[in-house]
Design an enzyme around this catalytic site. Structure first.
Site, short mmCIF file in Angstrom:
data_model
loop_
_atom_site.label_atom_id
_atom_site.label_comp_id
_atom_site.label_asym_id
_atom_site.label_seq_id
_atom_site.Cartn_x
_atom_site.Cartn_y
_atom_site.Cartn_z
N ASP A 34 0.82 -1.21 0.00
CA ASP A 34 0.00 0.00 0.00
C ASP A 34 0.85 1.26 0.00
OD1 ASP A 34 -2.36 -1.25 0.02
OD2 ASP A 34 -2.78 -1.01 2.15
N LYS A 92 -3.62 3.24 -2.94
CA LYS A 92 -4.75 4.06 -3.39
C LYS A 92 -4.50 5.47 -2.88
CE LYS A 92 -8.07 0.31 -3.10
NZ LYS A 92 -8.11 -0.55 -1.94
N MET A 152 -8.89 8.53 8.53
CA MET A 152 -9.30 9.13 7.25
C MET A 152 -10.31 10.26 7.48
SD MET A 152 -9.67 5.58 5.16
CE MET A 152 -10.33 4.69 6.53
C1 LIG Z 1 -6.90 3.25 4.84
S1 LIG Z 1 -6.62 3.62 6.53
C2 LIG Z 1 -5.58 2.29 6.96
C3 LIG Z 1 -5.55 2.02 8.42
C4 LIG Z 1 -4.61 0.90 8.77
N1 LIG Z 1 -5.09 -0.36 8.28
C5 LIG Z 1 -4.37 0.82 10.28
O1 LIG Z 1 -4.72 -0.19 10.91
O2 LIG Z 1 -3.76 1.75 10.83
C6 LIG Z 1 -5.53 4.97 6.40
C7 LIG Z 1 -5.65 5.94 7.54
O3 LIG Z 1 -4.98 5.46 8.67
C8 LIG Z 1 -4.45 6.54 9.41
N2 LIG Z 1 -2.99 6.39 9.45
C9 LIG Z 1 -2.28 5.40 8.92
N3 LIG Z 1 -0.96 5.56 9.19
C10 LIG Z 1 -0.86 6.68 9.93
C11 LIG Z 1 0.20 7.37 10.53
N4 LIG Z 1 1.46 6.94 10.43
N5 LIG Z 1 -0.04 8.50 11.22
C12 LIG Z 1 -1.33 8.94 11.36
N6 LIG Z 1 -2.38 8.33 10.81
C13 LIG Z 1 -2.15 7.22 10.11
C14 LIG Z 1 -4.86 7.80 8.68
O4 LIG Z 1 -6.06 8.25 9.23
C15 LIG Z 1 -5.05 7.27 7.28
O5 LIG Z 1 -5.90 8.12 6.53
#
Ligand SMILES: C[S@@+](CC[C@H](N)C(=O)[O-])C[C@H]1O[C@@H](n2cnc3c(N)ncnc32)[C@H](O)[C@@H]1O
Length: 468
Positions: free
Chosen positions: A243, A265, A378
């Site tokens: 991803d 994406k 998100m």
């Molecule tokens: C499609 S979701 C995926 C979530 C992922 N599967 C998880 O368990 O963390 C993506 C969202 O996760 C959050 N996110 C992922 N990595 C992050 C990070 N390093 N810092 C802050 N938010 C993060 C944000 O809100 C981002 O828009």
């Protein structure tokens, strides 16, 4: 990297040590682990070196021509360092002068020795104590019999090559050999179990094709937050389908020759459809490959892991799941923000702020109730609508909000605001990376000790009755 790590073949090659004292002894002890021919140039020699039959002693003063034919040269005599280094370099021979990296053309790493498995640790001379500490840790981690296991593998290699096809199957066989039951039996010296597990592994990998997919959680970004299992999967994979939010540091942990397929994406930009990603996974696994589907955070939390799992199962492909640290947990820990706190909150809700049509359809009225704590994934683009809905539902405008952008990564930012000020804070700070919005987080503080399970009065009475 200034110094390039290599392993130098010293089989029957001559290594010359100039100097015959303690320093030379230390170098020779190390060289005795190799099969090199060791010669020492020194007018006087340490007794332990004299007694060693593998050491040839040239009992003379140093002269440059004596270095002819050497593969490596050590100067273990500080007064001669400059001369030895010059004479060796003039003859194109790599030279190491003790405690004089500036006139050495090679330096010697710290070594963990499980011959033939050798691990070299170098700090380019910047932090020898750190190098030794790492060495000690690795040494403690590795079984003493590791080298013997590798030697045993070498003796079986040609037989395995005859009966297990090249490629994934053979790799899978050696995985079992080095990391599964075959290894366990070898370490326990259980010859019968070794033979039977070896035979079973040959039977398994000599036959059926192997393609499979692991849905692996890569955590929020910091590679150190990967689980051990995730690391192992990355080392085993032929193909890594990853991803956008998987950090470069995490990808670094993968096998060098693994094929990498990005399927990230990007919001509001052309991106692969989920059905296309599913097709890639099925296609690669059907070709017999070991596939890691690497997903930011945890595969089952806003990661569409369930959909990919379903598609793979429908296609009859073996799938397993390795959990990862989800962003809400990783970011909070990185910023030292507790998610629950005795006396303040007893639950936390993880939710998405975004849906295909804009702001996600959540029960904002229920979330707006006092004391609720929730982490919004998100949520940045919909933050204005989210705060408006929460305020309409009666949330206090000064409810604490914490936004963490790029959590656990070097460019992490923590923005503290309120639900009323959220939209402005996001605009002013220009949050562009992945971010989590926490609403109503508790504050870290001490709380009074409370007995978790007070003894029931009726039981106490019964105990007293029984005692009387
Ligand atoms: C499609 S979701 C995926 C979530 C992922 N599967 C998880 O368990 O963390 C993506 C969202 O996760 C959050 N996110 C992922 N990595 C992050 C990070 N390093 N810092 C802050 N938010 C993060 C944000 O809100 C981002 O828009």
């Amino acid at each position: 990297m200034r110094y390039f790590p290599i392993f130098f073949d010293l089989q029957d090659r001559k290594v010359i040590v100039v100097g015959g004292g303690e320093e030379a002894l230390r170098k020779v002890r190390l060289l005795l682990k190799t099969t090199a021919k060791i010669a020492i140039i020194a007018p006087a020699l340490h007794d332990e070196l004299k007694a060693n039959k593998r050491v040839e002693w040239l009992s003379t003063k140093f002269a440059g021509y004596l270095l002819e034919g050497a593969a490596l040269v050590y100067s273990a005599e500080p007064e001669l360092n400059e001369r030895v280094s010059k004479e060796a370099q003039a003859r194109g021979i790599p030279v190491n002068a003790v405690d004089a990296a500036d006139i050495s053309t090679f330096i010697v790493p710290s070594i963990v020795d499980r011959d033939p498995v050798v691990i070299a640790i170098g700090t380019e001379g910047t932090a020898p104590v750190l190098g030794q500490g790492i060495r000690a840790k690795i040494d403690a981690m590795l079984p003493q019999k590791l080298g013997a296991l590798a030697s045993r593998a070498a003796s079986l290699r040609s037989h395995v090559a005859d009966v297990v096809p090249h490629g994934n199957r053979r790799r899978s066989f050696w995985q079992k050999f080095f990391f599964g039951e075959v290894r366990d039996a070898f370490y326990q010296d259980d010859k019968k179990a070794f033979a039977s597990s070896f035979k079973a592994a040959i039977a398994e990998d000599g036959a059926a094709p192997l393609g499979r997919v692991s849905l692996v959680g890569a955590g929020p970004g910091d590679p150190e937050l990967l689980t051990l299992k995730a690391q192992r999967k990355l080392q085993e994979a032929d193909v890594i389908v990853y991803d956008r939010l998987v950090s470069a540091g995490v990808l670094e942990m993968a096998r060098r020759d693994a094929v990498r397929i990005p399927v990230g994406k990007t919001p509001y930009a052309p991106s692969p459809k989920q059905s296309e990603i599913n097709e890639i996974l099925v296609r690669e696994a059907k070709a017999g490959r070991v596939v890691v589907r690497l997903k930011g955070g945890d595969p089952y939390i806003f990661g569409r892991g369930g959909e990919e799992q379903f598609a793979l199962e429908q296609a009859g492909i073996a799938v397993d799941v390795v959990p990862g640290i989800t962003a809400a947990l990783g970011c909070a820990a990185s910023a030292r923000l507790p998610l629950t706190q005795r006396g303040q909150n007893r639950s936390i809700t993880l939710l998405t702020g975004h849906s295909e049509t804009g702001v996600a359809d959540q029960d904002w009225a229920a979330l707006a109730k006092p004391g609720n704590v929730f982490a919004i994934y998100m949520g940045v683009n919909a933050a204005g609508d989210i705060s408006a809905r929460l305020l309409d539902s009666g949330i206090a405008p000064d409810t604490r909000v914490t936004v963490i952008e790029n959590g656990t990564l070097p460019d992490e930012r923590v923005i503290s605001t309120t639900i009323g000020g959220l939209w402005d804070a996001l605009q002013t700070s220009g949050v562009a990376g992945p971010a989590l919005i926490y609403v109503g987080l508790p504050t870290a503080k001490a709380s009074a000790d409370v007995m978790p399970f007070p003894v029931r009065q009726d039981i106490q009475d019964a105990i007293l009755r029984a005692a009387s």
